[in-house]
Design a protein around this motif. Structure first.
Motif, PDB file in Angstrom:
ATOM      1  N   ASP A   1       0.804  -1.222   0.000  1.00 42.54           N
ATOM      2  CA  ASP A   1       0.000   0.000   0.000  1.00 42.54           C
ATOM      3  C   ASP A   1       0.838   1.274   0.000  1.00 42.54           C
ATOM      4  OD1 ASP A   1      -2.267  -1.549   0.044  1.00 42.54           O
ATOM      5  OD2 ASP A   1      -2.359  -1.592   2.238  1.00 42.54           O
ATOM      6  N   SER A   2       2.147   1.154  -0.009  1.00 43.73           N
ATOM      7  CA  SER A   2       3.013   2.312   0.100  1.00 43.73           C
ATOM      8  C   SER A   2       3.228   2.981  -1.261  1.00 43.73           C
ATOM      9  CB  SER A   2       4.371   1.896   0.679  1.00 43.73           C
ATOM     10  OG  SER A   2       5.266   2.979   0.662  1.00 43.73           O
ATOM     11  N   LEU A   3       2.856   4.244  -1.326  1.00 41.55           N
ATOM     12  CA  LEU A   3       3.143   5.010  -2.542  1.00 41.55           C
ATOM     13  C   LEU A   3       4.613   5.387  -2.617  1.00 41.55           C
ATOM     14  CD1 LEU A   3       0.120   7.414  -2.996  1.00 41.55           C
ATOM     15  CD2 LEU A   3       0.870   5.605  -4.502  1.00 41.55           C
ATOM     16  N   ASP A   4       5.242   5.585  -1.463  1.00 41.06           N
ATOM     17  CA  ASP A   4       6.660   5.946  -1.452  1.00 41.06           C
ATOM     18  C   ASP A   4       7.522   4.850  -2.060  1.00 41.06           C
ATOM     19  OD1 ASP A   4       6.142   8.365  -0.265  1.00 41.06           O
ATOM     20  OD2 ASP A   4       6.527   7.648   1.775  1.00 41.06           O
TER      21      ASP A   4
ATOM     22  N   TYR B   1       1.581   2.070  -9.863  1.00 36.46           N
ATOM     23  CA  TYR B   1       1.557   3.293  -9.060  1.00 36.46           C
ATOM     24  C   TYR B   1       0.166   3.926  -9.100  1.00 36.46           C
ATOM     25  CZ  TYR B   1       2.399   8.279  -8.149  1.00 36.46           C
ATOM     26  OH  TYR B   1       2.320   9.560  -7.695  1.00 36.46           O
ATOM     27  N   ARG B   2      -0.440   3.997 -10.270  1.00 35.92           N
ATOM     28  CA  ARG B   2      -1.784   4.553 -10.414  1.00 35.92           C
ATOM     29  C   ARG B   2      -2.820   3.682  -9.696  1.00 35.92           C
ATOM     30  NH1 ARG B   2      -2.614   9.509 -13.002  1.00 35.92           N
ATOM     31  NH2 ARG B   2      -4.702   8.683 -13.130  1.00 35.92           N
TER      32      ARG B   2
ATOM     33  N   ARG C   1      -2.319   1.991  -7.032  1.00 35.80           N
ATOM     34  CA  ARG C   1      -2.162   2.189  -5.594  1.00 35.80           C
ATOM     35  C   ARG C   1      -2.668   3.556  -5.142  1.00 35.80           C
ATOM     36  NH1 ARG C   1       3.552  -0.486  -3.624  1.00 35.80           N
ATOM     37  NH2 ARG C   1       3.266  -2.495  -4.657  1.00 35.80           N
TER      38      ARG C   1
ATOM     39  N   GLY D   1      -1.763   6.624  -6.691  1.00 32.56           N
ATOM     40  CA  GLY D   1      -0.876   7.728  -7.035  1.00 32.56           C
ATOM     41  C   GLY D   1      -1.460   8.580  -8.145  1.00 32.56           C
ATOM     42  N   GLU D   2      -1.128   9.851  -8.110  1.00 33.09           N
ATOM     43  CA  GLU D   2      -1.585  10.782  -9.132  1.00 33.09           C
ATOM     44  C   GLU D   2      -0.389  11.363  -9.857  1.00 33.09           C
ATOM     45  OE1 GLU D   2      -4.063  13.776  -7.498  1.00 33.09           O
ATOM     46  OE2 GLU D   2      -5.345  12.340  -6.464  1.00 33.09           O
TER      47      GLU D   2
ATOM     48  N   TYR E   1       4.444   2.158 -13.526  1.00 29.31           N
ATOM     49  CA  TYR E   1       3.617   3.365 -13.446  1.00 29.31           C
ATOM     50  C   TYR E   1       2.142   3.005 -13.336  1.00 29.31           C
ATOM     51  CZ  TYR E   1       1.243   7.652 -14.695  1.00 29.31           C
ATOM     52  OH  TYR E   1       0.394   8.730 -14.695  1.00 29.31           O
TER      53      TYR E   1
ATOM     54  N   THR F   1       6.981   4.685  -5.824  1.00 25.83           N
ATOM     55  CA  THR F   1       7.526   5.896  -6.435  1.00 25.83           C
ATOM     56  C   THR F   1       9.048   5.841  -6.501  1.00 25.83           C
ATOM     57  OG1 THR F   1       5.664   7.157  -5.585  1.00 25.83           O
ATOM     58  CG2 THR F   1       7.568   8.412  -6.307  1.00 25.83           C
TER      59      THR F   1
END
Length: 159
Positions: free
Chosen positions: A51-54, A113-114, A116, A118-119, A110, A57
């Motif tokens: 669940d981590s965006l960091d 990322y989206r 999860r 992320g924008e 990517y 990223t």
């Protein structure tokens, strides 16, 4: 046409294998191995913390940076007009194949990322002179009363 969902583990496994094979003949410097294996470690972090965006990223950023560093490493350390053994040819071929596969991997990461949450926003944090700021509302300080009476209110009659 929709691309099939690819597991992050598969991306990391393929790049790990290609990086190991790329480092096999010692043609590329140690910085090639350190850079690629460090990015793969960030990919493992992205697997562990789903669940981590960091994490995702950092992995995506690392993949994008290793595209640049791989181009530099391969272009500088590729032997010019020398006889290459089969092992060296295989090793440099796998490094080039890894480089060619990284943009596809970046696109797939990517998409993850989206998924999860992320924008893709680019904000440098500088407000221009003509930008509207009425949407900003301070919640830590009460609103100050206006210094002048509003135009819509009628002026009081003198006594």
């Amino acid at each position: 046409m929709e691309l099939p969902a690819v597991n992050l583990k598969a991306i990391i496994l393929v790049h790990w294998l290609l990086t190991v094979w790329g480092c096999m003949s010692y043609m590329l410097p140690v910085s090639y191995a350190w850079g690629n294996f460090s990015v793969l470690a960030m990919g493992i972090w992205a697997i562990v913390q789903r669940d981590s965006l960091d994490a995702i990223t950092m992995f995506l950023t690392g993949l994008l940076l290793t595209v640049l560093t791989d181009i530099i490493h391969i272009s500088i350390f590729y032997p010019a007009h020398e006889f290459l053994s089969d092992a060296q040819r295989f090793s440099i071929g796998m490094a080039i194949f890894s480089l060619l596969l990284k943009p596809v991997s970046c696109y797939l990461v990517y998409r993850m990322y989206r998924e999860r949450g992320g924008e893709c926003t680019f904000n440098i944090g500088v407000a221009g002179v003509g930008q509207e700021r009425s949407a900003y509302e301070r919640i830590d300080q009460p609103e100050a009363p206006p210094q002048w009476p509003a135009q819509s209110k009628a002026a009081q009659a003198p006594y």
